[in-house]
Write a protein that holds these residues in place. Structure first.
Motif, short mmCIF file in Angstrom:
data_model
loop_
_atom_site.label_atom_id
_atom_site.label_comp_id
_atom_site.label_asym_id
_atom_site.label_seq_id
_atom_site.Cartn_x
_atom_site.Cartn_y
_atom_site.Cartn_z
N ILE A 198 -10.85 1.87 8.27
CA ILE A 198 -9.59 2.06 7.54
C ILE A 198 -9.30 3.56 7.46
N HIS A 199 -8.13 3.95 7.95
CA HIS A 199 -7.82 5.37 8.05
C HIS A 199 -6.54 5.71 7.31
N GLU A 200 -6.48 6.94 6.81
CA GLU A 200 -5.35 7.37 6.00
C GLU A 200 -4.23 7.95 6.85
N GLY A 201 -3.00 7.46 6.59
CA GLY A 201 -1.81 8.04 7.20
C GLY A 201 -1.00 8.75 6.14
N GLU A 202 0.21 9.15 6.48
CA GLU A 202 1.03 9.91 5.53
C GLU A 202 1.47 9.07 4.34
N THR A 203 1.88 7.83 4.60
CA THR A 203 2.45 7.01 3.53
C THR A 203 1.56 5.87 3.09
N MET A 204 0.59 5.51 3.90
CA MET A 204 -0.27 4.37 3.59
C MET A 204 -1.57 4.47 4.39
N PHE A 205 -2.44 3.48 4.17
CA PHE A 205 -3.66 3.39 4.97
C PHE A 205 -3.46 2.32 6.05
N TYR A 206 -4.26 2.42 7.12
CA TYR A 206 -4.15 1.50 8.25
C TYR A 206 -5.52 0.99 8.66
N ILE A 207 -5.57 -0.26 9.14
CA ILE A 207 -6.82 -0.84 9.64
C ILE A 207 -6.80 -0.84 11.16
N ASP A 208 -7.88 -0.30 11.74
CA ASP A 208 -8.01 -0.29 13.20
C ASP A 208 -8.31 -1.72 13.66
N PRO A 209 -7.40 -2.35 14.41
CA PRO A 209 -7.58 -3.76 14.78
C PRO A 209 -8.72 -3.98 15.77
N CYS A 253 0.83 -1.22 0.00
CA CYS A 253 0.00 0.00 0.00
C CYS A 253 0.85 1.26 0.00
N VAL A 254 2.05 1.18 0.53
CA VAL A 254 2.91 2.36 0.64
C VAL A 254 3.15 2.94 -0.75
N GLY A 255 2.79 4.20 -0.91
CA GLY A 255 3.00 4.86 -2.19
C GLY A 255 1.87 4.66 -3.17
N ILE A 256 0.96 3.71 -2.91
CA ILE A 256 -0.19 3.49 -3.80
C ILE A 256 -1.37 4.32 -3.28
N LYS A 257 -1.81 3.90 -2.07
CA LYS A 257 -2.78 4.74 -1.35
C LYS A 257 -3.94 5.21 -2.21
N ASP A 258 -4.56 4.33 -2.94
CA ASP A 258 -5.68 4.78 -3.78
C ASP A 258 -6.98 4.91 -2.99
N GLY A 259 -7.01 4.33 -1.78
CA GLY A 259 -8.19 4.50 -0.93
C GLY A 259 -9.37 3.62 -1.31
N ALA A 260 -9.19 2.69 -2.21
CA ALA A 260 -10.30 1.84 -2.63
C ALA A 260 -10.89 1.06 -1.47
N CYS A 261 -10.05 0.62 -0.55
CA CYS A 261 -10.52 -0.17 0.59
C CYS A 261 -11.41 0.67 1.51
N VAL A 262 -11.10 1.94 1.64
CA VAL A 262 -11.86 2.81 2.53
C VAL A 262 -13.32 2.87 2.09
N ASP A 263 -13.53 2.92 0.78
CA ASP A 263 -14.88 3.06 0.24
C ASP A 263 -15.74 1.83 0.51
N VAL A 264 -15.14 0.66 0.66
CA VAL A 264 -15.95 -0.57 0.81
C VAL A 264 -16.07 -1.04 2.26
N CYS A 265 -15.27 -0.53 3.17
CA CYS A 265 -15.29 -1.02 4.55
C CYS A 265 -16.63 -0.67 5.22
N PRO A 266 -17.38 -1.68 5.67
CA PRO A 266 -18.70 -1.41 6.24
C PRO A 266 -18.67 -0.73 7.61
N VAL A 267 -17.53 -0.77 8.29
CA VAL A 267 -17.47 -0.15 9.62
C VAL A 267 -16.52 1.05 9.67
N ASP A 268 -16.06 1.50 8.51
CA ASP A 268 -15.20 2.69 8.42
C ASP A 268 -13.99 2.62 9.35
#
Ligand code: SF4
Ligand code: SF4
Length: 79
Positions: free
Chosen positions: A26-37, A9-24
């Motif tokens: 997945i959050h954006e960081g500086e270099t990549m996205f992260y999933i709240d465990p 994900c580093v450097g790609i960061k297109d955010g496609a996963c954010v749009d589909v996550c039913p519980v929101d």
């Protein structure tokens, strides 16, 4: 159980996963996205749509990507 975003994900960061996550959880960081465990319900939708195959269930994260388990969790611990 949670899903983990790994190095592809580093450097790609297109955010496609954010749009589909039913519980929101997945959050954006500086270099990549992260999933709240804590919030992730392990539905697997994000894994199926990531264009660079950057998302895996926790127990399927390969050894050379295991550092990303803590990296994802740490992003939310800081908040
Ligand atoms: S597995 Fe489901 S709940 Fe967890 S981050 Fe992916 S889309 Fe969101
Ligand atoms: S879909 Fe994949 S590459 Fe795109 S932001 Fe999510 S984890 Fe990163």
């Amino acid at each position: 159980m949670t899903y983990v975003i790994m190095s592809p994900c580093v450097g790609i960061k297109d955010g496609a996963c954010v749009d589909v996550c039913p519980v929101d959880c997945i959050h954006e960081g500086e270099t990549m996205f992260y999933i709240d465990p804590v919030e992730c319900i392990a539905c697997g939708i994000c894994e199926s749509i990531c264009p660079v195959d950057a998302i895996r269930p926790l127990e399927e994260v390969p050894d050379d990507e295991k550092s990303y388990i803590a990296i994802n969790a740490a992003f939310f611990a800081k908040k």
